[in-house]
Scaffold this active site. Structure first.
Site, mmCIF file in Angstrom:
data_model
loop_
_atom_site.group_PDB
_atom_site.id
_atom_site.type_symbol
_atom_site.label_atom_id
_atom_site.label_comp_id
_atom_site.label_asym_id
_atom_site.label_seq_id
_atom_site.Cartn_x
_atom_site.Cartn_y
_atom_site.Cartn_z
ATOM 1 N N SER A 188 -0.296 85.071 -17.836
ATOM 2 C CA SER A 188 0.904 85.665 -18.316
ATOM 3 C C SER A 188 0.580 86.755 -18.947
ATOM 4 O O SER A 188 -0.561 86.668 -19.834
ATOM 5 C CB SER A 188 1.613 84.513 -19.022
ATOM 6 O OG SER A 188 2.943 85.174 -19.578
ATOM 7 N N TYR B 24 2.665 78.204 -25.027
ATOM 8 C CA TYR B 24 2.590 78.595 -23.614
ATOM 9 C C TYR B 24 1.629 79.779 -23.559
ATOM 10 O O TYR B 24 0.576 79.752 -22.791
ATOM 11 C CB TYR B 24 3.904 79.199 -23.100
ATOM 12 C CG TYR B 24 3.973 79.728 -21.739
ATOM 13 C CD1 TYR B 24 3.935 79.113 -20.724
ATOM 14 C CD2 TYR B 24 4.128 81.166 -21.609
ATOM 15 C CE1 TYR B 24 3.643 79.564 -19.521
ATOM 16 C CE2 TYR B 24 4.001 81.668 -20.236
ATOM 17 C CZ TYR B 24 3.755 80.620 -19.344
ATOM 18 O OH TYR B 24 4.118 81.407 -18.001
#
Length: 310
Positions: free
Chosen positions: A185, A198
């Site tokens: 990401s 995350y």
């Protein structure tokens, strides 16, 4: 003293020019690969007969499954929900004619890999897409306010990448070819406040991937980590698409043009431009209370207005 300062300024100026030149060359390569599609069509098929995709029931994983099948590979779909996998498998077989195997597995657990290994036995796996992942909360939040499923997140975002790579890499090494795509990401490129778990889990994927590529590049294996920003999927509550927020299908088609561009890529040109812009923000500003307030107010409002929440 004046001469020394002059030399320092000249050196700094040359360094800045060199950095700008490198970025221009990088963007030029993206433009060339995106619009000219110089990657030979049989390249992906030459890696091997089968592609394995984790998190294949939805979103980016599903899009990779369809696109790789269209490009001539048979596909193994691995995800938690059997009904979704079976529906995707039927559609792929009907639209592409490729062979499809499904493996039901819950990646929030760590006792699933012997079963997966057994079901992959005997397959010539040329491509692995480590796509499965979980985002505890789309909206930014402080660490102690986030959902308490830390172990599940670690198993899904970290353990799955290590274990799945371990399962297929040995056979790729013996065949001296293979492609591993690890879907990380954009929030992995530097620590993101209010997405701490995350961001950290996806940063592990970046470091792990680039270290492995250094180890196995000479053995004919491509290991690439992708760091996209917004892609409209179930995990992002189907955000409205725009010049930055891509559909899963758009992102996947473009990302496959870049498999030979290097060990790290955002996967699409728009996200590369965004990453370049964000890299210009000074660290003190990025980690300031003002920036966190911006995330908690303006960015949260944007997400709530644009998420469809199907």
């Amino acid at each position: 003293m004046g001469e020394i300062l002059e030399q320092v300024f000249i050196s700094v100026g040359l360094l800045v020019c060199l950095v700008c030149l490198v970025k221009c060359v990088r963007f030029s390569r993206y433009l060339l690969l995106n619009y000219c599609k110089v990657l030979p069509r049989p390249f992906l098929r030459s890696m091997g007969q089968w592609a394995v995709i984790t998190g294949a029931g939805d979103g980016i994983g599903k899009a990779y499954s369809f696109e790789l099948a269209r490009r001539g590979l048979n596909v193994v779909l691995i995800s938690r929900t059997l009904e979704k996998l079976q529906a995707v498998a039927r559609e792929i077989e009907w639209t592409t004619g490729s062979r499809v195997k499904v493996i039901q597995a819950d990646f929030t657990r760590d006792d699933i890999y012997e079963c997966i290994k057994e079901k992959l036995k005997g397959l010539e796996i040329g491509i692995l897409v480590n796509n499965v992942g979980m985002l505890p909360n789309l909206l930014p939040s402080y660490f102690l306010s986030a959902p308490d499923d830390i172990q599940s997140l670690i198993h899904c975002n970290v353990t799955s990448v290590v274990k799945m790579t371990q399962l297929v890499l040995k056979h790729m090494e013996s065949r001296r070819k293979g492609l591993i795509l690890n879907i990380s990401s954009g929030v992995a490129l530097f620590p993101w406040p209010l997405y701490s778990m995350y961001s950290a889990s996806k940063a592990f994927m970046c470091v792990f991937s680039k270290a492995l590529q250094a180890e196995y590049r000479a053995k004919g294996i491509i290991i690439q980590v992708l760091t996209p920003y917004a892609v409209s999927t179930a995990m992002t509550k189907y955000l409205n698409t725009n010049i930055i927020t891509k559909t899963a299908e758009e992102f996947v088609r473009e990302s496959l043009n870049y498999v030979t561009i290097g060990d790290e890529t955002c996967g699409c040109l728009a996200h590369e431009v965004l990453a370049g812009f964000l890299s210009l923000i000074p660290a003190w500003a990025f980690y300031s209370n003002a920036f966190q307030r911006l995330l908690l107010t303006r960015y949260t409002s944007y997400l709530k207005q644009n998420a469809k929440g199907r």
